[in-house]
Design an enzyme around this catalytic site. Structure first.
Site, mmCIF file in Angstrom:
data_model
loop_
_atom_site.group_PDB
_atom_site.id
_atom_site.type_symbol
_atom_site.label_atom_id
_atom_site.label_comp_id
_atom_site.label_asym_id
_atom_site.label_seq_id
_atom_site.Cartn_x
_atom_site.Cartn_y
_atom_site.Cartn_z
ATOM 1 N N GLY A 26 19.426 -3.714 -63.843
ATOM 2 C CA GLY A 26 18.281 -3.970 -62.999
ATOM 3 C C GLY A 26 17.303 -4.968 -63.585
ATOM 4 O O GLY A 26 16.726 -5.789 -62.860
ATOM 5 N N ASN A 41 8.762 3.780 -59.820
ATOM 6 C CA ASN A 41 9.581 4.548 -60.757
ATOM 7 C C ASN A 41 8.805 5.649 -61.468
ATOM 8 O O ASN A 41 9.406 6.523 -62.090
ATOM 9 C CB ASN A 41 10.199 3.612 -61.798
ATOM 10 C CG ASN A 41 9.166 2.742 -62.485
ATOM 11 O OD1 ASN A 41 8.518 1.920 -61.831
ATOM 12 N ND2 ASN A 41 9.004 2.904 -63.777
ATOM 13 N N GLN A 44 14.922 2.234 -57.969
ATOM 14 C CA GLN A 44 14.718 3.680 -57.834
ATOM 15 C C GLN A 44 15.064 4.183 -56.437
ATOM 16 O O GLN A 44 15.455 5.342 -56.267
ATOM 17 C CB GLN A 44 13.263 4.039 -58.155
ATOM 18 C CG GLN A 44 12.903 3.938 -59.620
ATOM 19 C CD GLN A 44 13.630 4.955 -60.486
ATOM 20 O OE1 GLN A 44 14.086 5.993 -60.025
ATOM 21 N NE2 GLN A 44 13.761 4.642 -61.768
ATOM 22 N N HIS A 95 23.201 2.725 -63.081
ATOM 23 C CA HIS A 95 22.977 3.977 -63.816
ATOM 24 C C HIS A 95 21.926 4.880 -63.179
ATOM 25 O O HIS A 95 21.775 6.032 -63.578
ATOM 26 C CB HIS A 95 22.629 3.692 -65.277
ATOM 27 C CG HIS A 95 21.301 3.042 -65.495
ATOM 28 N ND1 HIS A 95 20.266 3.674 -66.125
ATOM 29 C CD2 HIS A 95 20.847 1.812 -65.172
ATOM 30 C CE1 HIS A 95 19.224 2.858 -66.191
ATOM 31 N NE2 HIS A 95 19.558 1.725 -65.617
ATOM 32 N N THR A 149 32.155 -14.452 -67.190
ATOM 33 C CA THR A 149 33.277 -13.654 -66.699
ATOM 34 C C THR A 149 32.781 -12.301 -66.204
ATOM 35 O O THR A 149 32.098 -11.568 -66.923
ATOM 36 C CB THR A 149 34.322 -13.455 -67.810
ATOM 37 O OG1 THR A 149 34.748 -14.732 -68.280
ATOM 38 C CG2 THR A 149 35.514 -12.665 -67.293
ATOM 39 N N CYS A 170 11.086 2.591 -70.144
ATOM 40 C CA CYS A 170 10.976 1.282 -70.781
ATOM 41 C C CYS A 170 9.654 1.097 -71.512
ATOM 42 O O CYS A 170 9.476 0.131 -72.245
ATOM 43 C CB CYS A 170 11.155 0.179 -69.742
ATOM 44 S SG CYS A 170 12.788 0.199 -68.979
#
Length: 388
Positions: free
Chosen positions: A77, A160, A188, A208, A244, A335
């Site tokens: 994200g 969040n 979220q 996640h 890739t 975070c």
């Protein structure tokens, strides 16, 4: 997650679902597992086909008229938000040199707000929209800041920390009246509530948060939205994010997203009822615990995210005591959890510092039982009673 703990920090990262492990195993048994999807040989072409199928699943799960070719796979994200802000704002300024303003809300995740000094270094004026006292961003407050110099507006779909849901559709329509693009961080909100994305030019989501593995996200970017690539290489992802691609992670993310969105109409009211039960338990009269926001659960808050303030106690003390009792929650965004200052979100909402320092975020999905939530509430109330 170990069964010794009751994990209630799904907004930071949800435990990996058994369906995600099954999808991972399914991919690894395919003959093209590990093949480079950009190779011209047979296995490379098969890997490329699977990657495109994953794009289709993500586009369908997002809704809002996004197409498979709009889906850009990222590392998560944070990268998706960074790409959107830098790429769209730079492209808009290149298209029209008068477009030198960028608008964020004051309650954005750090992956957006930490770009403020960087955007200023690039010559943009950055303006923050303040939230209302309930934590939401209102169109009339954004209206006061809009003009024909705006290059980008980025406002999150759901916060969040507080779980507040914004009226993204109305905000985007307002922005379009000034011929500016609108991006939303839906990390979220995705797969937890229905998203109104028809007016949105770009949206970020992450694997996640919904119970798929860490390490992959998506920036959905309409082809009509100006965008300037920020990285360079082999031209993958239509040149928007060279490198890739991780076909395995894209496959698992898309499978889980498809499943969770299909189950959302059934799961959402169930989880919302659990959240309301937690609020009622914790915020009863005399507990010294209050909700962070006055917004109602009905369409204004995320299901499965409870945000409260404990009067007279600090989050660090509460978290340590809860952890010792084997309950895992957070004080806000993972975070910025190392900071001893009040959350920027709560500060922007006008919550007094002494109260904001006692914030707790409890987050979960349908995999957490009412018995586990009741046990958590009883433990927290006992801790508060003991320390007061």
């Amino acid at each position: 997650m170990t069964s010794d703990f009751i994990y209630l920090d799904y907004a930071a990262s949800a435990p990996v679902r058994k369906e995600a492990f099954a999808a991972l195993q399914d991919y690894r048994e395919k003959p093209f597992a590990g093949a480079n999807p950009n190779s011209l040989h047979t296995l490379g072409r098969l890997a490329s086909q699977e990657l495109e199928t994953s794009r289709k699943r993500i586009a369908q799960a997002l809704g809002g008229g996004f197409r498979p070719t709009d889906i850009v796979f990222t590392s998560g994200g944070t990268e998706a938000n960074n790409m959107a802000v830098y790429g769209i704002a730079e492209a808009m300024r290149k298209k029209d040199t008068a477009r030198t303003k960028v608008i964020f809300s004051a309650i954005e995740h750090d992956s957006v707000l930490d770009l403020v000094p960087a955007m200023r270094e690039r010559g943009f004026e950055v303006i923050l929209v303040p939230p209302q006292s309930d934590g939401s961003i209102h169109p009339e407050d954004l209206q006061k800041l809009m003009d024909n110099q705006v290059a980008l507006v980025s406002i999150m779909s759901a916060n969040n920390e507080t779980g507040i849901v914004n009226d993204v559709d109305s905000l985007a329509q307002l922005v379009h009246a000034y011929k500016a693009p609108f991006h939303t961080d839906a990390i979220q909100a995705f797969a937890r509530i229905p998203l109104a994305l028809a007016q949105v030019d770009a949206v970020s989501i992450a694997s996640h948060k919904i119970g798929a593995p860490i390490g992959i996200g998506v920036l959905a970017l309409r082809r009509t939205c100006p965008f300037k690539a920020q990285t360079f290489g082999g031209g993958q992802e239509l040149g928007r994010r060279p490198g890739t691609q991780d076909v395995q992670s894209a496959y698992v993310f898309s499978k889980v997203a498809q499943m969770v969105v299909e189950q959302m109409s059934e799961v959402r009211p169930y989880v919302a009822a659990h959240a309301q039960r937690v609020y009622d338990h914790l915020c009863a009269e005399g507990t010294h615990i209050v909700p962070t926001t006055t917004a109602t659960m009905d369409n204004n808050r995320l299901p499965g995210l409870v945000s409260v303030l404990v009067d007279g106690l600090d989050s660090e003390t509460l978290l340590l005591q809860l952890d010792a009792a084997k309950f895992e929650v957070s004080a806000g965004s993972a975070c910025s959890s190392a900071s001893l200052n009040p959350s920027h979100v709560l500060t922007a909402m006008g919550i007094p510092r002494n109260l904001a320092l006692g914030s707790l975020r409890i987050s979960f999905d349908e995999r957490v039982s009412s018995e586990e939530l009741d046990a958590f509430c009883d433990t927290l109330l006992q801790i508060v009673k003991t320390y007061r």
